[in-house]
Design a protein around this motif. Structure first.
Motif, PDB file in Angstrom:
ATOM      1  N   ASP A 121      -7.029   8.374   5.758  1.00 20.59           N
ATOM      2  CA  ASP A 121      -6.568   8.967   4.490  1.00 20.59           C
ATOM      3  C   ASP A 121      -7.504   8.651   3.334  1.00 20.59           C
ATOM      4  O   ASP A 121      -7.616   9.427   2.380  1.00 20.59           O
ATOM      5  CB  ASP A 121      -5.161   8.472   4.155  1.00 20.59           C
ATOM      6  CG  ASP A 121      -4.123   9.017   5.125  1.00 20.59           C
ATOM      7  OD1 ASP A 121      -3.031   8.426   5.220  1.00 20.59           O
ATOM      8  OD2 ASP A 121      -4.407  10.037   5.783  1.00 20.59           O
ATOM      9  N   ASN A 122      -8.185   7.494   3.398  1.00 22.59           N
ATOM     10  CA  ASN A 122      -9.139   7.102   2.356  1.00 22.59           C
ATOM     11  C   ASN A 122     -10.558   7.598   2.643  1.00 22.59           C
ATOM     12  O   ASN A 122     -11.507   7.219   1.962  1.00 22.59           O
ATOM     13  CB  ASN A 122      -9.159   5.575   2.202  1.00 22.59           C
ATOM     14  CG  ASN A 122      -8.025   5.085   1.324  1.00 22.59           C
ATOM     15  OD1 ASN A 122      -8.136   5.039   0.109  1.00 22.59           O
ATOM     16  ND2 ASN A 122      -6.910   4.736   1.954  1.00 22.59           N
ATOM     17  N   GLU A 150      -6.700  -0.972  -2.777  1.00 26.23           N
ATOM     18  CA  GLU A 150      -6.195  -0.580  -1.465  1.00 26.23           C
ATOM     19  C   GLU A 150      -7.214  -0.899  -0.370  1.00 26.23           C
ATOM     20  O   GLU A 150      -6.853  -1.369   0.719  1.00 26.23           O
ATOM     21  CB  GLU A 150      -5.848   0.913  -1.462  1.00 26.23           C
ATOM     22  CG  GLU A 150      -4.986   1.331  -0.289  1.00 26.23           C
ATOM     23  CD  GLU A 150      -4.448   2.739  -0.435  1.00 26.23           C
ATOM     24  OE1 GLU A 150      -3.231   2.914  -0.352  1.00 26.23           O
ATOM     25  OE2 GLU A 150      -5.275   3.651  -0.662  1.00 26.23           O
ATOM     26  N   LYS A 195      -4.698   0.869  -6.885  1.00 24.03           N
ATOM     27  CA  LYS A 195      -5.866   1.726  -7.081  1.00 24.03           C
ATOM     28  C   LYS A 195      -6.653   1.775  -5.773  1.00 24.03           C
ATOM     29  O   LYS A 195      -6.447   0.959  -4.871  1.00 24.03           O
ATOM     30  CB  LYS A 195      -6.731   1.176  -8.206  1.00 24.03           C
ATOM     31  CG  LYS A 195      -6.048   1.228  -9.571  1.00 24.03           C
ATOM     32  CD  LYS A 195      -6.965   0.649 -10.650  1.00 24.03           C
ATOM     33  CE  LYS A 195      -6.269   0.681 -12.021  1.00 24.03           C
ATOM     34  NZ  LYS A 195      -7.103   0.075 -13.077  1.00 24.03           N
ATOM     35  N   ILE A 196      -7.604   2.707  -5.719  1.00 15.03           N
ATOM     36  CA  ILE A 196      -8.361   2.916  -4.473  1.00 15.03           C
ATOM     37  C   ILE A 196      -9.105   1.654  -4.061  1.00 15.03           C
ATOM     38  O   ILE A 196      -9.068   1.240  -2.897  1.00 15.03           O
ATOM     39  CB  ILE A 196      -9.346   4.097  -4.638  1.00 15.03           C
ATOM     40  CG1 ILE A 196      -8.562   5.402  -4.815  1.00 15.03           C
ATOM     41  CG2 ILE A 196     -10.265   4.204  -3.427  1.00 15.03           C
ATOM     42  CD1 ILE A 196      -9.412   6.596  -5.151  1.00 15.03           C
ATOM     43  N   LYS A 236      -4.595   4.704   7.552  1.00 14.39           N
ATOM     44  CA  LYS A 236      -4.938   4.385   6.153  1.00 14.39           C
ATOM     45  C   LYS A 236      -6.426   4.608   5.899  1.00 14.39           C
ATOM     46  O   LYS A 236      -6.817   5.179   4.871  1.00 14.39           O
ATOM     47  CB  LYS A 236      -4.569   2.934   5.833  1.00 14.39           C
ATOM     48  CG  LYS A 236      -3.077   2.648   5.810  1.00 14.39           C
ATOM     49  CD  LYS A 236      -2.400   3.281   4.594  1.00 14.39           C
ATOM     50  CE  LYS A 236      -0.926   2.938   4.537  1.00 14.39           C
ATOM     51  NZ  LYS A 236      -0.241   3.655   3.427  1.00 14.39           N
ATOM     52  N   MET A 272       0.833  -1.217   0.000  1.00 11.75           N
ATOM     53  CA  MET A 272       0.000   0.000   0.000  1.00 11.75           C
ATOM     54  C   MET A 272       0.861   1.258   0.000  1.00 11.75           C
ATOM     55  O   MET A 272       0.528   2.248  -0.646  1.00 11.75           O
ATOM     56  CB  MET A 272      -0.940   0.007   1.208  1.00 11.75           C
ATOM     57  CG  MET A 272      -2.136  -0.928   1.054  1.00 11.75           C
ATOM     58  SD  MET A 272      -3.423  -0.628   2.288  1.00 11.75           S
ATOM     59  CE  MET A 272      -2.605  -1.165   3.749  1.00 11.75           C
ATOM     60  N   ASP A 273       1.978   1.222   0.724  1.00 13.26           N
ATOM     61  CA  ASP A 273       2.871   2.386   0.802  1.00 13.26           C
ATOM     62  C   ASP A 273       3.564   2.684  -0.520  1.00 13.26           C
ATOM     63  O   ASP A 273       4.057   3.799  -0.735  1.00 13.26           O
ATOM     64  CB  ASP A 273       3.921   2.176   1.891  1.00 13.26           C
ATOM     65  CG  ASP A 273       3.313   2.192   3.284  1.00 13.26           C
ATOM     66  OD1 ASP A 273       3.934   1.636   4.215  1.00 13.26           O
ATOM     67  OD2 ASP A 273       2.210   2.763   3.444  1.00 13.26           O
ATOM     68  N   SER A 274       3.608   1.692  -1.402  1.00 10.18           N
ATOM     69  CA  SER A 274       4.290   1.887  -2.694  1.00 10.18           C
ATOM     70  C   SER A 274       3.489   2.748  -3.667  1.00 10.18           C
ATOM     71  O   SER A 274       3.972   3.132  -4.726  1.00 10.18           O
ATOM     72  CB  SER A 274       4.565   0.526  -3.341  1.00 10.18           C
ATOM     73  OG  SER A 274       3.335  -0.106  -3.710  1.00 10.18           O
ATOM     74  N   ASN A 275       2.215   3.046  -3.320  1.00 11.29           N
ATOM     75  CA  ASN A 275       1.319   3.871  -4.155  1.00 11.29           C
ATOM     76  C   ASN A 275       1.056   3.266  -5.537  1.00 11.29           C
ATOM     77  O   ASN A 275       0.733   3.972  -6.485  1.00 11.29           O
ATOM     78  CB  ASN A 275       1.883   5.294  -4.340  1.00 11.29           C
ATOM     79  CG  ASN A 275       1.961   6.035  -3.019  1.00 11.29           C
ATOM     80  OD1 ASN A 275       1.080   5.902  -2.174  1.00 11.29           O
ATOM     81  ND2 ASN A 275       3.028   6.788  -2.830  1.00 11.29           N
ATOM     82  N   SER A 276       1.203   1.965  -5.646  1.00 14.10           N
ATOM     83  CA  SER A 276       0.968   1.308  -6.938  1.00 14.10           C
ATOM     84  C   SER A 276      -0.445   0.751  -7.051  1.00 14.10           C
ATOM     85  O   SER A 276      -0.832   0.226  -8.098  1.00 14.10           O
ATOM     86  CB  SER A 276       1.979   0.168  -7.129  1.00 14.10           C
ATOM     87  OG  SER A 276       1.818  -0.800  -6.103  1.00 14.10           O
TER      88      SER A 276
END
Length: 670
Positions: A83-84, A50, A46-47, A80, A40-44
């Protein structure tokens, strides 16, 4: 014997094997959780992906061992969710970790889970609940001597109090937070403390101190730049400081300084693109200061640009502020029709979003400028003022009660803890010392009785001394009251008799002899009252009536040869109990003198008397649409001199404007 030993060894080996297997499973589970967080931290992701990962982590954590590693993972998962914008799941995770922390008696993580819960309720604008959880968290952090987090939570409480409009308590709480955080190296939180204190002082009209704390806040931003804090956040904070400092200078009437600060803020690179809300605010404030300074060129462009941005972003409080300012702009331009349209739109929207400040602001402007509906808006202004004051009082009491209840819970816990300790250590010796305690009790009872008798004698002596002092004060009060009665009899009743005689002289009478008899009789009464007033020493002006009732009677008694229509409006929010009797008399005499002058000279069709409360001040405004006069030519008149003298006693400011076109307005603010 050997068989039993073999069985014991086998059982021990089995248990050891099971324990190792469980540890292996737990280790693998935690390894999976770490990998999921890394993904999840890699930002790879999608919402949607995640969110699935977060659900998998949540289920794994629920089946994990209750230790600090699991609880820290819960906190990380909660962030997390936050943030979402999955706030309900954020709350569930926070409650889960709170429960686990309580079971393991981990004070640090209990406190952390409580302040996480407070953040949830703050985002939901449930300020009382947020304040409650922050208070509980602060108590634990203080107990375990965690200075940084104690200061952090205290700062959050200050923010809650500011949002609720409790600016005095907000300032106090922010200063308490600053004392703690100054002992740490957290520059960002120290900046937030200075900023919170500054904006609270701004709302409390302590402008000099507010500017001082804004400058301290900017110094902290300079430190953050050295510490390589994210540049975009520093830029946003610095520009906000310029805007807020400009607002302070604006309130002080120093519009040139305000304009300089707004223009400094607008020079921020990419401000309009990156921070459109802040840009719209600066543009609107710049236009307002220019308008106040009389620099009307381009002001309308600034106001409408700000409104357009706020409208596109649906910033409802900003839209309200823009409409009210555009209304004020058109009032400056003498275009009352357009002004009233925008002011009414601002009032309607401010009611929808429950913005108390904007409701009062728009109603005040409508009362002063909508002549057709003046009475309606004036009554609405008074009603809304009362309502808002009640809400603020309830809110203020609510936070005080929460703080008290939090302290009470803590005290009860400490008392219970002490009681338990006392029971454990004291139960062994209670029976042995029971006889000794009984003897001591008897001795103490006798001692208390003797002390009580002594205290009673001393109290009787004090009461006697107080009675003597009271007699002296009563006699002095009587003398002062007699003097005041004589003065009021002379100044009040004689003036009333004179007015009656003057009105009789103006009447068209079919029996001139009878009229002259009445006039002669009134003259005799005047002389008799003057004689009595020199022998007396005071009469109360108001009897058992309030000042508004006396003023109504005064207005109802008015008549003159021009048939002037007199109207009175008194702000219901004025707390007359806080106004001294002497000051009430000065208010009454000022209004009486002004009405008398209107009767004699103005030839007016209407005369409107209004008493308004604005902040901690009272405004007396008397307006008539008569022929007007030149205030400079009559500035040495006795009546006007008396009004000036009484205004000076009230420590107020007198303003008189008069012309043949607009009539006469007399305004006193004190």
């Amino acid at each position: 014997m050997k068989t039993k030993l073999k069985i014991a060894i086998i059982v021990h080996l089995v248990l050891l094997l099971v324990s190792c297997q469980n540890k292996k499973v737990e280790f693998e589970k935690r390894d999976d959780i770490v990998k999921l967080f890394e993904k999840m931290d890699s930002n790879s992701l999608k919402i949607d992906e995640e969110k699935k990962y977060m659900e998998v982590i949540y289920q794994k954590l629920r089946n994990s061992k209750n230790d600090s590693i699991t609880r820290n993972s819960y906190f990380k998962l909660a962030i997390k969710y936050y943030d979402n914008n999955s706030l309900d799941k954020y709350l569930n995770a926070t409650r889960e970790v709170h429960s686990l922390s309580v079971k393991d008696k981990d004070s640090t993580q209990i406190a952390k889970s409580l302040y996480y819960t407070g953040e949830y309720y703050q985002d939901k604008t449930q300020l009382d609940s947020a304040f409650y959880y922050y208070s509980q968290s602060e108590k634990i952090y203080t107990k375990i001597k965690d200075t940084l987090n104690s200061g952090r939570v205290s700062l959050y409480k200050a923010g809650i109090l500011y949002e609720a409009g409790n600016y005095i308590e907000s300032e106090i709480e922010a200063i308490a937070a600053l004392r703690l955080l100054s002992k740490t190296s957290n520059t960002r939180l120290i900046y937030e403390c200075h900023n919170t204190i500054a904006i609270s002082l701004k709302e409390l009209n302590n402008y000099t101190k507010s500017l001082e704390y804004f400058r301290l806040a900017i110094k902290q931003l300079d430190k953050l730049e050295i510490e390589n804090y994210p540049q975009d956040k520093i830029i946003n904070s610095r520009t906000s400081c310029y805007n807020n400092m400009g607002r302070v200078y604006e309130k002080m009437g120093k519009y040139e300084e305000a304009i300089q600060l707004y223009e400094m803020g607008l020079k921020t690179k990419s401000l309009k693109h990156d921070y459109p809300k802040l840009y719209a605010m600066l543009v609107s404030n710049l236009g307002y200061s220019k308008m106040k300074l009389g620099l009307n060129d381009g002001v309308d462009t600034l106001f409408f640009e700000s409104l357009k941005i706020r409208d596109s972003l649906q910033i409802l409080p900003g839209i309200v502020a823009s409409k009210i300012r555009i209304g004020e702009y058109y009032l400056y331009k003498k275009d009352t029709t357009k002004a009233l349209i925008y002011l009414k739109e601002g009032l309607s929207l401010s009611k929808k979003i429950k913005s108390n400040y904007d409701i009062i602001q728009s109603l005040k402007l409508l009362t002063e400028n909508d002549s057709k509906n003046k009475i309606y808006y004036s009554n609405l202004y008074i009603k809304e003022n009362d309502s808002i004051q009640n809400v603020e009082r309830i809110t203020r009491n609510k936070f005080a009660r929460i703080a008290y209840e939090t302290d009470l819970i803590e005290e009860k816990n400490e008392i219970l803890s002490k009681k338990n300790t006392s029971i454990i250590f004291g139960s062994g010796i209670i029976i042995i010392l029971l006889g000794g305690f009984f003897s001591l009790y008897r001795l103490k009872s006798k001692n208390k009785e003797l002390i009580f008798i002594k205290e009673q004698q001393e109290a009787n002596e004090k009461i006697y001394q107080l009675m003597l002092a009271q007699q002296s004060e009563t006699e002095q009060a009587r003398n002062e009251e007699r003097n005041r009665i004589a003065m009021e009899l002379h100044d009040g009743i004689v003036n009333s008799v004179f007015t009656t005689r003057f009105n009789l002289m103006q009447l068209e009478s079919t029996s001139p002899n009878k009229k002259q008899e009445l006039i002669n009789e009134l003259e005799k009464t005047e002389q008799e009252i003057r004689k009595v007033s020199h022998d007396l020493t005071q009469n109360l002006l108001f009897d058992d009536k309030s000042l508004p009732e006396i003023l109504i009677s005064l207005i109802d008694a008015q008549q003159n040869q021009y048939n002037t229509n007199f109207d009175l409006s008194v702000d219901k929010y004025i707390d007359w109990s806080a106004v001294t009797s002497a000051n009430k008399i000065h208010i009454y005499r000022i209004i009486q003198e002004a009405i008398q002058n209107s009767n004699k000279y103005s030839q007016a069709e209407r005369c409107f008397i209004m008493l308004l409360k604005t902040g901690d001040k009272i405004t007396i405004r008397i307006w008539d649409n008569g022929i007007g006069f030149n205030p400079e030519k009559v500035k040495y008149g006795i009546g006007l001199k008396n009004i000036k003298d009484r205004t000076k006693i009230l420590q107020g400011e007198l303003k008189i404007t008069s012309s043949s076109e607009n009539g006469t307005t007399l305004e006193i603010v004190f």
